[in-house]
Design a protein around this motif. Sequence first.
Motif, short mmCIF file in Angstrom:
data_model
loop_
_atom_site.label_atom_id
_atom_site.label_comp_id
_atom_site.label_asym_id
_atom_site.label_seq_id
_atom_site.Cartn_x
_atom_site.Cartn_y
_atom_site.Cartn_z
N LYS A 42 -0.44 -1.35 -3.54
CA LYS A 42 0.60 -2.37 -3.56
C LYS A 42 1.53 -2.08 -4.73
O LYS A 42 1.07 -1.97 -5.87
CB LYS A 42 0.00 -3.77 -3.71
CG LYS A 42 -0.87 -4.19 -2.54
CD LYS A 42 -1.44 -5.59 -2.78
CE LYS A 42 -2.30 -6.03 -1.60
NZ LYS A 42 -1.51 -6.23 -0.39
N ASP A 71 3.71 -2.02 0.40
CA ASP A 71 2.44 -1.31 0.32
C ASP A 71 2.61 0.08 0.90
O ASP A 71 3.36 0.28 1.85
CB ASP A 71 1.35 -2.04 1.11
CG ASP A 71 1.04 -3.42 0.56
OD1 ASP A 71 1.56 -3.76 -0.52
OD2 ASP A 71 0.29 -4.16 1.21
N SER A 82 3.32 -1.89 6.71
CA SER A 82 2.60 -0.83 5.99
C SER A 82 1.54 -0.16 6.85
O SER A 82 0.79 0.69 6.35
CB SER A 82 1.93 -1.40 4.73
OG SER A 82 0.97 -2.38 5.07
N LYS A 114 -4.85 2.36 -0.10
CA LYS A 114 -3.71 1.47 0.06
C LYS A 114 -3.28 0.97 -1.31
O LYS A 114 -4.10 0.48 -2.09
CB LYS A 114 -4.07 0.28 0.96
CG LYS A 114 -2.89 -0.62 1.28
CD LYS A 114 -3.26 -1.67 2.31
CE LYS A 114 -2.06 -2.51 2.71
NZ LYS A 114 -2.40 -3.51 3.73
#
Length: 200
Positions: A146, A118, A24, A144
Amino acid sequence: MAWYPGQEGGQAIAEILTGKVSPSGKLPISIEEKWEDNPVHNSYYDDRDVAHKRVLYSEGLFLGYRGYDRTGKKPLFPFGYGLSYSTFTYNGLQVEKKDNGKVTVTFTVKNVGNRAADEICQLYVHCVQSQEPVPYKELKGYEKVKLQRGESKQVTIELDESSFSHYDTDSHRFVVVPGEYEILVGTSSADLSLRAKINL
């Protein structure tokens, strides 16, 4: 590109390569296709007949992705680029100016791939009516997220006055130019699928 992964770097790389974890990370730089395309190419070194060559920093504000935007040359890998074992879609961009002068940007990210991963969402601001030589766009926020397979999440990023300002050399301070601004959201500096305008 593993950069400086530290003591557990080998374990982390192995988990990515074997598919235990989806990568990610995003590039903090742009990587040119050839050296001549880089915005700083002509700054290394000056061509004067001097004993000691010097770096000129002639690119000024237009380094990195800002320089590629200015010249129109496409880097091999743009700023903010990164791979994943999944795929994400962006939609539902909403931009709202608050009474306190801040701007709230909201959008939805969905994991449409086959596995959990992610995503790092990136937000750039473009001053549409600037008379000053400023970059076309600048990174002003990121988040960010998830996401499980098939999951969607709403992301909110708040922008303050500094997100819309630039340094004015005449007044020696940061100023906000009244007028139209464009909010750009996406997965890298070269892949911004969501756009909306706001007047300040």
